[in-house]
Design an enzyme around this catalytic site. Structure first.
Site, PDB file in Angstrom:
ATOM      1  CD  GLU A   1     -18.026 -68.513 -90.567  1.00  0.00           C
ATOM      2  OE1 GLU A   1     -16.955 -69.253 -90.869  1.00  0.00           O
ATOM      3  OE2 GLU A   1     -17.682 -67.316 -89.933  1.00  0.00           O
TER       4      GLU A   1
ATOM      5  CG  HIS B   1     -12.236 -77.896 -86.087  1.00  0.00           C
ATOM      6  ND1 HIS B   1     -11.408 -77.057 -85.593  1.00  0.00           N
ATOM      7  CD2 HIS B   1     -11.962 -77.046 -87.560  1.00  0.00           C
ATOM      8  CE1 HIS B   1     -10.536 -75.858 -85.950  1.00  0.00           C
ATOM      9  NE2 HIS B   1     -11.229 -75.885 -87.345  1.00  0.00           N
TER      10      HIS B   1
END
Length: 658
Positions: free
Chosen positions: A397, A464
């Protein structure tokens, strides 16, 4: 030092000499000014000039360079006016950051230089993005990025080299191995014998270069970049050199053995090259004195300009107005054709429409290409726009956020998908320290949208399910969008992509396939910073966003006797605080609902703002409702207990009855 093995024209040799002499003389003057208190800090590159000068001279003037602390020679070889450099180091307005940052923490598009940040590593990924833009535009150009041996221990180094290798990007990774990361010697930083050895792990060509031999540096880099322009690929160069002074002047060099300093002192690149040119009769003492006189006059004249410039007078409105690049929103109204689609479809349609509208827009993310993303939002995009513009990325990322910034610097737009908003923590540094601050620091836009699938209610567990908008609303320079309906999502995404500022675009996973709405088929836009009034009443004001909007609607449907203004914020930065004030002044009561855990969330700031600005209009305390102060649990029953939804109705009734 061997100079005879390199075939370099005589005029180029003299140019290289003069280019090395200039930063050396500037540094010597800066060390005097530092002792006099006329500059605040100095990171010396004395003894390392050959690397900066050799690399910069080998590149074309329109090829980007991303330098570091000790690369003064990059700036002088690109012929930046010295008074601007001096003003930068004194925090004057003529400097490149207008007093907002120091030393070489700046960039300039005029000279194709992109400055560093103190976190070092992210600029390696930025170089990837710049090179990617060149490659996509079919421009045969190389990007050079500098780092030190210490920063090769950072994850950003690994990520950036891996991405450059996988994508065959023409990036010259220049590692100045100068022996010490501040005081930590290389044998305490990595185990391999040479940094160049690390290139093997990335399938990358790598070379070791004598960083104190100007002809070797120039010749090797010239040879490489000529080929890299035709055959794009990354190359890792380890320049063996030494830092003759402290990490910065206050550090000193007491930790360095004297015999090591003496050995490297004998390898001084300027002194040795001077002797070589004198022996070859390419230079004379008279010519040297003439060079020095010209450079000294230039230094003195430009120092006088910088010293005579008035100190900056703080201007609050100027500072506040230059955190974001000015964006002139243009309302684009669609025709009347609509279709009933889900939130997820609206986002996909909005992305597709923007890809058609902007041929310089690139989508990047894990599994976004053939697979279509884990939520299938980009399904079919590869067939329509090709893999150049819809790019699968490695799991890295930080490097991809940085690469998105590089695309923006080189004239493109980027949408990066965080597979889940939770994973933004792995890219947090470049988001909050690079994207958010670049425009304020040196006027460079960050034309980047980061998509953030977020939220609970789907039993996805602690990694998540977060709705982590407060990480970013805290950071000046970022915009934060959080739609609750398909219509808003499509229009706001269009605006976010048009906006040259960095936008964190939150998409609630629990709403993806559960919320339908009639949405225009055409491209259209909606303004950022404008809340939506979903219902009107006079008993209480409800302020919320994301899934909270639907929780509030369900609660009002269940309790039809409650007369409430319901405000869907839609964007959290900029925040439509005026709409909140207007409603509170009408109803006298305010409840703020957020899915995020309560402490430190946006509800706290809205509450404080209303208390400070609407206190006399309130008929009760401002009430905040948020989720529990725990990570989000996986078990469905535990998750329902965690979420704010279960506590909203009772809190609402309690405030109405106050």
């Amino acid at each position: 030092m061997n100079y005879t093995d390199f075939s370099v024209a005589e005029d180029v040799k003299l140019k290289l000499y003069n280019s090395m002499l200039k930063p050396r003389m500037i540094e010597e003057k800066m060390l005097i000014l530092l002792r006099q208190g006329k500059i605040s800090k100095w990171f010396s590159g004395i003894g390392q000039e050959a690397i900066s000068i050799g690399v910069t001279t080998a590149l074309d003037s329109d090829e980007y360079i991303l330098p570091m602390h000790r690369n003064l020679g990059v700036f002088t070889t690109r012929e930046i006016p010295l008074f601007r450099l001096f003003a930068q180091w004194q925090g004057k307005a003529s400097g490149f950051t207008q007093g907002r940052d120091r030393s070489f923490h700046f960039g300039t598009q005029d000279f194709k230089i992109v400055g560093m940040i103190s976190h070092l590593g992210p600029q390696l990924g930025v170089a990837d993005g710049i090179a990617l833009a060149h490659k996509l535009k079919k421009e045969n150009k190389v990007t050079a990025v500098f780092t030190g041996e210490g920063a090769t221990s950072e994850g950003d180094f690994h990520e950036a080299l891996n991405v450059a290798s996988v994508w065959d990007l023409p990036v010259l990774f220049c590692v100045e191995n100068n022996g010490y990361g501040l005081s930590t010697p290389t044998n305490e930083q990595f185990k391999c014998e040479h940094i160049a050895d690390k290139g093997v792990g990335y399938g990358m060509e790598s070379h070791i270069v004598d960083g104190n031999n100007i002809l070797e540096v120039y010749s090797k880099v010239s040879q490489l970049v000529r080929d890299m322009r035709i055959n794009p690929r990354p190359v890792l160069l380890e320049f063996k050199t030494f830092r003759m002074r402290g990490h910065e002047e206050a550090s000193g060099t007491k930790y360095v053995p004297q015999d090591l300093l003496d050995m490297w002192g004998e390898k001084d690149p300027l002194e040795n090259f001077t002797k070589y040119l004198l022996d070859e009769n390419l230079l004379s003492e008279e010519v040297i004195e003439n060079y020095k006189a010209e450079i000294q006059a230039e230094i003195d004249d430009n120092l006088k300009i910088a010293f005579n410039e008035d100190s900056i007078v703080p201007n609050e409105s100027k500072e506040l107005s230059e955190v974001y690049q000015n964006f002139e929103y243009k309302d684009i109204t669609p025709n009347k054709e609509t279709k009933s689609i889900r939130l997820i479809d609206a986002i996909s349609d909005g992305l597709r429409a923007s890809m058609k509208r902007f041929d310089n827009l690139v989508i990047m993310g894990q599994d976004v290409a053939e697979y279509g993303g884990v939520f299938k939002i980009t399904d079919g995009f590869v067939e329509d726009f090709g893999k150049d513009r819809v790019r699968n990325t490695p799991i890295c990322e930080s490097a991809i956020v940085a690469a998105a910034m590089g695309l923006s610097i080189n004239g493109m737009k980027a949408v990066m998908e965080m597979q889940f908003a939770d994973f933004a923590s792995s890219g947090f540094n470049p988001i909050v320290n690079y994207l958010a601050k670049s425009f304020y620091r040196w006027g460079e836009k960050a034309d980047v949208v980061i998509r953030m699938p977020c939220g609970g209610g789907v039993a996805a567990g602690p990694f998540h399910s977060q709705t982590n908008e407060a990480w970013f609303t805290k950071t000046p320079g970022l915009k934060v969008v959080y739609p609750a309906f398909p219509y808003d999502a499509k229009g706001l995404l269009a605006t976010a992509i048009e906006d040259p500022n960095p936008v964190m675009f939150f998409e609630h996973k629990g709403l993806y396939r559960s919320i339908y709405q009639e949405v225009p088929v055409d491209y259209y836009s909606l303004p950022l910073g404008k809340a939506s009034l979903l219902s009107q009443g006079d008993q209480i004001t409800i302020v919320t966003y994301g899934a909270g909007v639907h929780w509030a609607l369900d609660t009002l449907e269940k309790n039809k006797g409650i007369s409430a203004d319901l405000l869907d914020l839609r964007t959290l930065q900029p925040l439509d605080i005026t709409a909140i004030y207007d409603s509170v002044k009408k109803t006298g009561k305010l409840i703020i609902l957020q899915e995020d855990s309560l402490f430190g969330g946006i509800a706290s700031d809205i509450s404080a703002l209303v208390m400070e600005n609407c206190f006399e209009h309130l008929d009760g305390p401002v009430k905040r409702v948020g989720s529990l102060e725990t990570p989000i649990p996986f078990n469905a029953q535990l998750e329902q207990q965690y979420l704010a939804k279960s506590r909203f109705e009772s809190a609402l009734r309690e405030l109405i009855d106050y």
